[in-house]
Scaffold this active site. Structure first.
Site, PDB file in Angstrom:
ATOM      1  N   ASP A 150     -10.444 -16.863  17.253  1.00  0.00           N
ATOM      2  CA  ASP A 150      -9.494 -17.982  17.202  1.00  0.00           C
ATOM      3  C   ASP A 150      -8.929 -18.220  18.592  1.00  0.00           C
ATOM      4  OD1 ASP A 150      -9.718 -18.292  14.501  1.00  0.00           O
ATOM      5  OD2 ASP A 150      -7.629 -17.793  14.028  1.00  0.00           O
ATOM      6  N   GLY A 190      -3.308 -13.708   9.562  1.00  0.00           N
ATOM      7  CA  GLY A 190      -2.054 -13.556  10.290  1.00  0.00           C
ATOM      8  C   GLY A 190      -1.229 -12.364   9.859  1.00  0.00           C
ATOM      9  N   LYS A 217     -11.024 -25.869  12.704  1.00  0.00           N
ATOM     10  CA  LYS A 217     -10.532 -25.839  11.326  1.00  0.00           C
ATOM     11  C   LYS A 217     -10.095 -27.226  10.877  1.00  0.00           C
ATOM     12  CE  LYS A 217      -8.752 -21.090  11.300  1.00  0.00           C
ATOM     13  NZ  LYS A 217      -9.659 -20.429  10.357  1.00  0.00           N
ATOM     14  N   SER A 244      -5.415 -13.946  14.761  1.00  0.00           N
ATOM     15  CA  SER A 244      -4.257 -13.553  15.553  1.00  0.00           C
ATOM     16  C   SER A 244      -4.488 -12.216  16.252  1.00  0.00           C
ATOM     17  CB  SER A 244      -3.035 -13.449  14.641  1.00  0.00           C
ATOM     18  OG  SER A 244      -3.080 -14.460  13.654  1.00  0.00           O
TER      19      SER A 244
END
Lengths: 296, 192
Positions: A26, A155, A83, A238
């Site tokens: 990410d 997350g 996304k 994350s």
């Protein structure tokens, strides 16, 4: 209609095949994308905010801004994924027009439709979708997903949900392989999945598309664990850019994905990593804030 | 049975392993230095060449692959072809320089430009492994921009070489491992 042999579906699954054994990271800007590429990421996933920030800040989470996305696409040579919200086929159309390489119809963003997912067969760009169980995975494949990622709790920095869901899917697939042909229609009914896909899984013992893992992966050991359990590659959200030393951690997780079967190499990858992202106890997350339950 | 290594750092190594099995060879998924001694040839699969390069250095395997290629046949597809080239563009990056070809990464564009093409092959290809069109799956593929005089071009698409052979080495910019047609793998196995 769903067709395994169509040229378009083969090209979509083909790109997913190329990403196996790798780490998809990410990123929220071009600078992070460059760090990810230099560390050996096999693709980057562009999004507005990483899941742990979405969790903290709340509000509606949407697809990444166009300017940032274009900058990321200009900066790296590896595939760029992005996304889109569940059911938001116009976000997906915009991403497709931009030429992103893969779209993640993701529960991490705020859903746009609480009943329907995107008709992914209608797109030229491949899609990946999350799943917590075999029925959910096969419904997404039926809609045209070319890759499944078993969901964790994004997350959270906590691997427990990813483990639960990959174990569930693997177990449900094994169970189908021992059933008689006459039992499969009942399975299709209880799974809520298309019969053709249930029959395919019963015959092959695996999904007809690559199966990756995502959500809560924070350490090299986490990545190796889900790959031991059957994931063919990992997404790290994350876990990298919320750790104290993103460059080292990104390198280490790339090493771990390749060496998931080799404890000595994992030990080497786990040294001098600094602090992992802070983790959350799943039971302390209010029910309404869990992301994994989004997707129908 | 021939033992063929498949460099298994990242990418579609499992698809190559399955294709080699169908073609009658025994695949060995190569992840460590010690495995190079036991194989007759090496396949470098598709995937991301930047990721593979990174892992080749992390794992201190770069020299092993180069050394293996100096005495045994190597077959690269897509990212594998990039790693085998003499020179790489878009951007320039390190490679094994096993074949005298110049290659450009992602030269057709992005995933939306990926395609399946029915290729005509050179007479030498059909003479060695059989006639008929060759189905070629191109995924974010590179383009071979130039080849040395002693490089044999066994198939072309859009005026550029897509399947090339030089001495014992073979490279394809497409993915024969993603089709049922085993002729390209057979071509490689013939050399072992």
């Amino acid at each position: 209609m769903f067709q395994f042999s169509s040229e378009q579906f083969r090209l979509k699954v083909g790109l997913a095949e190329m990403l196996k054994g790798g780490v998809i990271m990410d990123v929220t800007n071009a600078e992070q994308a460059k760090i990810a590429e230099d560390a050996g990421a096999s693709a980057v996933m562009a999004l507005e905010r990483v899941p742990s920030d979405i969790r903290k800040e709340g509000g509606v989470a949407r697809m990444c801004s166009i300017e940032i996305m274009e900058e990321i696409m200009k900066t790296v040579t590896i595939p760029v994924m992005a996304k889109a919200r569940i059911g938001h086929f116009m976000e997906a159309r915009i991403l497709e027009s931009m030429g992103v390489d893969f779209i993640d119809e993701s529960e991490v963003l705020t859903p746009a439709d609480e009943e329907h997912h995107i008709d992914k067969n209608d797109f030229k760009v491949p899609f990946v979708c999350g799943a917590r169980n075999l029925g959910e995975a096969l419904r997404r494949i039926g809609e045209g997903a070319a890759m499944i990622r078993t969901k964790g709790e994004a997350g959270s920095g906590n691997i427990v949900e990813a483990v639960r869901h990959i174990r569930t899917i693997v177990k449900e697939m094994k169970q189908l392989t021992v059933l008689g042909k006459e039992e499969l229609m009942h399975s299709a009914k209880t799974l809520g999945a298309p019969i053709e896909l249930v029959e395919w899984v019963a015959a092959h013992g695996k999904l007809p598309v690559p199966n990756f893992s995502a959500g809560g992966i924070a350490t090299p050991a986490d990545a190796a664990l889900v790959m031991q359990l059957g994931a063919e590659a990992v997404f790290v959200g994350s876990g990298i850019f919320k750790s104290s030393d993103p460059v080292n951690r990104a390198n280490a997780i790339v090493m771990a994905a390749k060496n998931f079967n080799n404890p000595e190499k994992l030990l080497e990858a786990s040294r001098t990593l600094g602090a992992a992202m802070p983790g959350l106890e799943i039971s302390k997350i209010p029910e309404g804030e869990l992301m994994q339950g989004r997707g129908w | 049975m021939k033992k063929v290594g498949v460099l298994s750092l990242q990418g579609d190594f499992a698809a190559h392993g399955a294709a080699l099995e169908r073609a009658g060879a025994e695949p060995v998924y190569v992840r460590e230095r010690a495995q190079f001694g036991a194989i007759d040839g090496l396949v470098i699969p598709g995937g991301e060449s930047t990721t593979m390069l990174k892992l080749l250095h992390y794992e201190h395997l770069f020299e092993d692959v180069a050394e293996f290629g100096s005495r045994k046949p190597v077959f690269g597809t897509c990212a594998g072809a990039i790693l085998m080239a003499r020179s790489v563009a878009n951007p320039a990056q390190e490679s094994f320089a096993l074949m005298d070809i110049a290659i450009e990464r992602n030269a057709y564009g992005r995933q939306l430009d990926s395609r399946v093409i029915e290729l005509d092959t050179a007479p030498e290809f059909t003479a060695r492994v059989g006639t008929g069109k060759l189905e070629a799956v191109f995924i974010r593929a590179p383009i071979i921009r130039s080849v040395a005089a002693d490089v044999k071009v066994l198939a072309e698409y859009g005026g550029t070489p897509v399947l090339v052979e030089q001495g014992r080495h073979l490279a394809a910019t497409f993915h024969p491992e993603l089709t049922r047609d085993l002729r390209v793998h057979q071509l490689f196995l013939e050399r072992l």
